[in-house]
Motif scaffolding. Structure first.
Motif, PDB file in Angstrom:
ATOM      1  N   ILE A 186      63.071  38.062  20.977  1.00  0.00           N
ATOM      2  CA  ILE A 186      63.278  36.849  21.353  1.00  0.00           C
ATOM      3  C   ILE A 186      62.481  36.711  22.653  1.00  0.00           C
ATOM      4  CG2 ILE A 186      65.213  35.361  22.056  1.00  0.00           C
ATOM      5  CD1 ILE A 186      65.415  35.604  19.024  1.00  0.00           C
ATOM      6  N   HIS A 238      61.290  33.045  18.679  1.00  0.00           N
ATOM      7  CA  HIS A 238      61.462  34.328  18.122  1.00  0.00           C
ATOM      8  C   HIS A 238      60.069  34.734  17.798  1.00  0.00           C
ATOM      9  CE1 HIS A 238      63.064  36.741  14.575  1.00  0.00           C
ATOM     10  NE2 HIS A 238      62.802  37.568  15.511  1.00  0.00           N
ATOM     11  N   TYR A 291      57.891  37.448  15.782  1.00  0.00           N
ATOM     12  CA  TYR A 291      57.988  38.592  14.528  1.00  0.00           C
ATOM     13  C   TYR A 291      56.663  38.715  14.035  1.00  0.00           C
ATOM     14  CZ  TYR A 291      59.751  40.869  10.233  1.00  0.00           C
ATOM     15  OH  TYR A 291      59.723  41.614   9.335  1.00  0.00           O
ATOM     16  N   ASP A 317      59.686  42.433  16.906  1.00  0.00           N
ATOM     17  CA  ASP A 317      60.862  41.532  16.533  1.00  0.00           C
ATOM     18  C   ASP A 317      61.735  41.349  17.723  1.00  0.00           C
ATOM     19  OD1 ASP A 317      62.823  40.378  15.202  1.00  0.00           O
ATOM     20  OD2 ASP A 317      63.386  42.011  14.186  1.00  0.00           O
TER      21      ASP A 317
END
Length: 320
Positions: free
Chosen positions: A107, A49, A51, A105
């Motif tokens: 995946i 992930h 971010y 943000d």
């Protein structure tokens, strides 16, 4: 069909064995025990992930500031208090505000080539792997422009050591050589990213460096099972051959299986249709002789009815 069993008994035993094989999940238990390329198949998938955010300072909306100041005077009137001094109001009213802006943000699902990943050599199954190390070739510019790495090194007072990094390979004629060439734009650095699944941390460093580029916590460390803490997932096509086209080993085997089934079917058809047959007069064989002809017993005697000779029995040759 081996032994003294009949064809029905052999079919029943084969069906029971197949059902026991499936019920015990023998195939599923065998596959995880295979090491190296057989367990990882064609490579690994890395799931993370990503971010990133930063703070921005921007001037406030004038109408919002006027409303806030008007509210302060209105509150003083309602409470019967002395009106605030304009200079004090100017100091208590900020003219700028800080907002958090999300840059990234998402995946990330990346394919990791087999030759760029190393793992615990003592692991017999994927579930037993305790650490992974991924190797990535990067340029000096890519390393120096990574904001997260620079922030980490600045906090640990190692930012100046970036200038002393030595390249361990160069890109020459589209081939990475082992001997670096100083002062060229084709310098490459071997960046290693090691994930410790037991401690729940990961670190990033370069070859022969005495400092870390970055160190962080594993976001998957909250899971109780070790296999769920790893961002690296084995890319095994044999587990889902129908949804991935082109490389699945089941697709490679299918042609041979169909061919084998065809020959086995033709052989079974020939045996059923062209079993040895005889030409004889009506009533030549006795009842025991007929049973002997159908029997699989080796050396069984075939009896004839009285009045019939063995010379009257002839073999029927099947057509070719």
């Amino acid at each position: 069909n081996l032994g003294k069993g009949t064809r029905d008994e052999a079919y029943l035993a084969q069906t029971a064995l197949r059902q026991e094989w499936r019920s015990s999940r023998v195939q599923r238990k065998c596959e995880p025990a295979i090491k190296d390329a057989l367990i990882t198949d064609i490579g690994w998938i890395k799931v993370l992930h990503e971010y990133e955010e930063h703070d921005e300072v921007a001037p406030r909306d004038p109408e919002e500031m006027h409303g806030e100041i008007a509210g302060m005077y209105q509150q003083a009137n309602e409470m019967g208090m002395e009106l605030p001094d304009p200079a004090a109001v100017a100091l208590d009213t900020p003219v700028a505000e800080t907002t958090t802006v999300v840059d990234t943000d998402r995946i990330i699902v990346d394919y990791v080539p087999f030759e760029t990943l190393r793992w615990d050599p003592f692991a017999k199954r994927v579930e037993d792997i305790r650490w992974f190390t991924q190797l990535t070739k990067m340029t000096r510019e890519e390393i120096e422009n990574n904001s997260a790495w620079r922030e980490y090194m600045a906090a640990h007072k190692t930012l100046k050591k970036l200038e002393d990094l030595s390249a361990d390979s160069v890109l020459a004629q589209e081939v990475t050589a082992l001997v670096p060439s100083e002062g060229t734009d084709d310098e490459w650095f071997s960046v290693r990213e090691t994930w410790d699944l037991d401690t729940g941390t990961f670190c990033i460093y370069t070859k022969d460096a005495d400092f870390l580029l970055f160190e962080g916590h594993n976001p998957y460390a909250i899971f109780p099972d070790r296999i769920d803490r790893s961002p690296f997932v084995p890319f095994i096509l044999r587990e889902d051959p129908e949804n991935v086209r082109g490389i699945s080993d089941m697709r490679l085997m299918m042609t041979a299986l169909v061919e084998l089934d065809l020959h086995a079917s033709n052989l079974a058809t020939y045996c059923d249709r062209y079993v040895p047959k005889h030409l004889h007069k009506n009533g030549a064989f006795s009842e025991s002789g007929k049973k002997a002809l159908k029997s699989r017993e080796y050396g069984a005697g075939v009896e004839l009815e009285p009045g019939h000779e063995v010379a009257d029995i002839k073999d029927l040759v099947p057509p070719t």
